[in-house]
Scaffold this motif. Structure first.
Motif, mmCIF file in Angstrom:
data_model
loop_
_atom_site.group_PDB
_atom_site.id
_atom_site.type_symbol
_atom_site.label_atom_id
_atom_site.label_comp_id
_atom_site.label_asym_id
_atom_site.label_seq_id
_atom_site.Cartn_x
_atom_site.Cartn_y
_atom_site.Cartn_z
ATOM 1 N N UNK A 253 5.170 -45.247 -6.664
ATOM 2 C CA UNK A 253 5.497 -44.561 -7.922
ATOM 3 C C UNK A 253 6.228 -43.250 -7.667
ATOM 4 N N UNK A 254 7.188 -42.942 -8.548
ATOM 5 C CA UNK A 254 7.978 -41.716 -8.389
ATOM 6 C C UNK A 254 8.129 -41.015 -9.728
ATOM 7 N N UNK A 255 8.291 -39.696 -9.704
ATOM 8 C CA UNK A 255 8.465 -38.956 -10.960
ATOM 9 C C UNK A 255 9.610 -39.532 -11.786
ATOM 10 N N UNK A 256 9.380 -39.668 -13.071
ATOM 11 C CA UNK A 256 10.404 -40.179 -13.975
ATOM 12 C C UNK A 256 10.352 -41.676 -14.184
ATOM 13 N N UNK A 257 9.647 -42.391 -13.332
ATOM 14 C CA UNK A 257 9.542 -43.830 -13.502
ATOM 15 C C UNK A 257 8.465 -44.172 -14.526
ATOM 16 N N UNK A 258 8.559 -45.372 -15.097
ATOM 17 C CA UNK A 258 7.562 -45.877 -16.039
ATOM 18 C C UNK A 258 6.901 -47.094 -15.414
ATOM 19 N N UNK A 259 5.580 -47.051 -15.313
ATOM 20 C CA UNK A 259 4.833 -48.083 -14.602
ATOM 21 C C UNK A 259 3.765 -48.670 -15.514
ATOM 22 N N UNK A 260 3.628 -49.992 -15.487
ATOM 23 C CA UNK A 260 2.603 -50.687 -16.254
ATOM 24 C C UNK A 260 1.530 -51.189 -15.295
ATOM 25 N N UNK A 261 0.293 -50.762 -15.539
ATOM 26 C CA UNK A 261 -0.860 -51.218 -14.763
ATOM 27 C C UNK A 261 -1.669 -52.150 -15.667
ATOM 28 N N UNK A 262 -1.587 -53.455 -15.405
ATOM 29 C CA UNK A 262 -2.244 -54.458 -16.251
ATOM 30 C C UNK A 262 -3.671 -54.701 -15.751
ATOM 31 N N UNK A 263 -4.567 -55.026 -16.687
ATOM 32 C CA UNK A 263 -5.987 -55.198 -16.358
ATOM 33 C C UNK A 263 -6.490 -53.946 -15.653
ATOM 34 N N UNK B 45 -0.669 -40.421 -18.315
ATOM 35 C CA UNK B 45 -1.424 -41.670 -18.349
ATOM 36 C C UNK B 45 -1.904 -41.955 -19.765
ATOM 37 N N UNK B 46 -1.575 -43.147 -20.275
ATOM 38 C CA UNK B 46 -2.042 -43.570 -21.596
ATOM 39 C C UNK B 46 -2.681 -44.945 -21.465
ATOM 40 N N UNK B 47 -3.692 -45.195 -22.300
ATOM 41 C CA UNK B 47 -4.380 -46.474 -22.319
ATOM 42 C C UNK B 47 -3.949 -47.283 -23.541
ATOM 43 N N UNK B 48 -3.747 -48.580 -23.334
ATOM 44 C CA UNK B 48 -3.329 -49.477 -24.404
ATOM 45 C C UNK B 48 -4.147 -50.752 -24.311
ATOM 46 N N UNK B 49 -4.709 -51.199 -25.431
ATOM 47 C CA UNK B 49 -5.394 -52.483 -25.449
ATOM 48 C C UNK B 49 -4.344 -53.587 -25.530
ATOM 49 N N UNK B 50 -4.363 -54.487 -24.553
ATOM 50 C CA UNK B 50 -3.312 -55.504 -24.493
ATOM 51 C C UNK B 50 -3.785 -56.719 -23.722
ATOM 52 N N UNK C 260 -2.735 -59.714 -21.246
ATOM 53 C CA UNK C 260 -1.714 -59.897 -20.209
ATOM 54 C C UNK C 260 -0.738 -61.014 -20.533
ATOM 55 N N UNK C 261 -1.141 -61.963 -21.369
ATOM 56 C CA UNK C 261 -0.262 -63.080 -21.707
ATOM 57 C C UNK C 261 0.596 -62.802 -22.943
ATOM 58 N N UNK C 262 0.352 -61.668 -23.600
ATOM 59 C CA UNK C 262 1.116 -61.296 -24.800
ATOM 60 C C UNK C 262 1.301 -59.784 -24.805
ATOM 61 N N UNK C 263 2.059 -59.279 -23.869
ATOM 62 C CA UNK C 263 2.193 -57.833 -23.714
ATOM 63 C C UNK C 263 2.975 -57.220 -24.876
ATOM 64 N N UNK C 264 2.467 -56.122 -25.451
ATOM 65 C CA UNK C 264 3.124 -55.492 -26.603
ATOM 66 C C UNK C 264 4.216 -54.508 -26.206
ATOM 67 N N UNK C 265 5.095 -54.944 -25.303
ATOM 68 C CA UNK C 265 6.153 -54.069 -24.801
ATOM 69 C C UNK C 265 7.489 -54.797 -24.859
ATOM 70 N N UNK C 266 8.559 -54.018 -24.830
ATOM 71 C CA UNK C 266 9.885 -54.591 -24.893
ATOM 72 C C UNK C 266 10.346 -55.160 -23.564
#
Length: 235
Positions: free
Chosen positions: A49-59, A99-104, A106-112
């Motif tokens: 991970x690096x500053x400025x990047x956007x990372x998704x941590x699933x489960x 860091x933000x938490x989102x209920x999601x 994994x088979x239907x991710x609410x992201x673009x």
């Protein structure tokens, strides 16, 4: 007591993790014989991970791995389908920036599409009832050139290690669970799901089927755990 079975119905799995959320991190440390922090560190290095990047941590569970990623300065979304895990995670990681938490699911991710520089999941893919669908979703939300990192229990290649690990699961893990977990029957599912999970080569094939390239894996702790890595093609 609440536990899931190998049918992995989402409501059952979510309810099971709700029940164990409060003691989840402590139990993992005990059952891994102290290896859990080492696996987390290896995963963080692989994600890079690096500053400025956007990372998704699933489960993401209680966000322990997510917090490790966020300390790099990257913006991290910790996604989990267990409300109980998210509630505990928000409290425990309240002081972590980016860091933000989102209920999601994994088979239907609410992201673009093409939204994240990296997607990672640790010890969660085997709990998904349709893992190939989840991998397709990971691919969809990964940016072209972005990274996928999966840390998961796997199959030790050495027969002696496989035998020893099986004995540990059968005779050592149950009393440890009773001492450290609030829902010891839920961890019966843990052993079942590990033993039913495919080996390293099979999972690598699934990742390729999802569209990723540069697929590779590295065994951790003699193959008890495997760290899979891949990239989404630029075009």
């Amino acid at each position: 007591m609440t536990r899931a079975d190998l049918g992995k119905q989402p409501d059952q799995v979510s309810a099971m993790f709700d029940r164990v959320a409060a003691s989840y991190d402590r139990t993992n440390t005990v059952l891994s014989v102290g290896n859990a922090p080492l696996w987390r560190a290896a995963t963080t290095r692989a994600v890079d991970p690096r500053p400025g990047q956007r990372i998704l941590d699933v489960a993401a569970g209680t966000g322990t791995s997510s917090a490790s990623l966020a300390r790099s300065g990257a913006s991290v979304v910790a996604a989990d389908f267990s409300p109980g895990m998210i509630e505990v995670g928000r409290k425990r990681q309240a002081g972590v920036q980016n860091l933000v938490f989102v209920e999601a699911d994994a088979t239907k991710l609410p992201f673009g599409d093409d939204e994240f520089d990296a997607v990672t999941i640790s010890f969660g893919l085997r709990n998904v009832n349709e893992p190939k669908t989840a991998l397709a979703e990971f691919f969809r939300v990964t940016k072209p050139g972005g990274r996928l990192v999966i840390c998961e229990f796997s199959t030790p290649p050495a027969p002696l290690v496989r035998t020893g690990y099986g004995l540990y699961q059968r005779y050592v893990m149950p009393p440890l669970v009773k001492l450290s977990s609030s829902n010891d029957t839920a961890y019966d599912y843990l052993n079942e799901s590990i033993n039913a999970w495919p080996d390293q080569r099979t999972l690598a094939g699934w990742i390729r089927e999802a569209g990723y390239t540069d697929v590779a894996w590295r065994n951790l702790t003699l193959g008890v755990v495997a760290l899979h890595r891949a990239r989404k093609p630029l075009s």
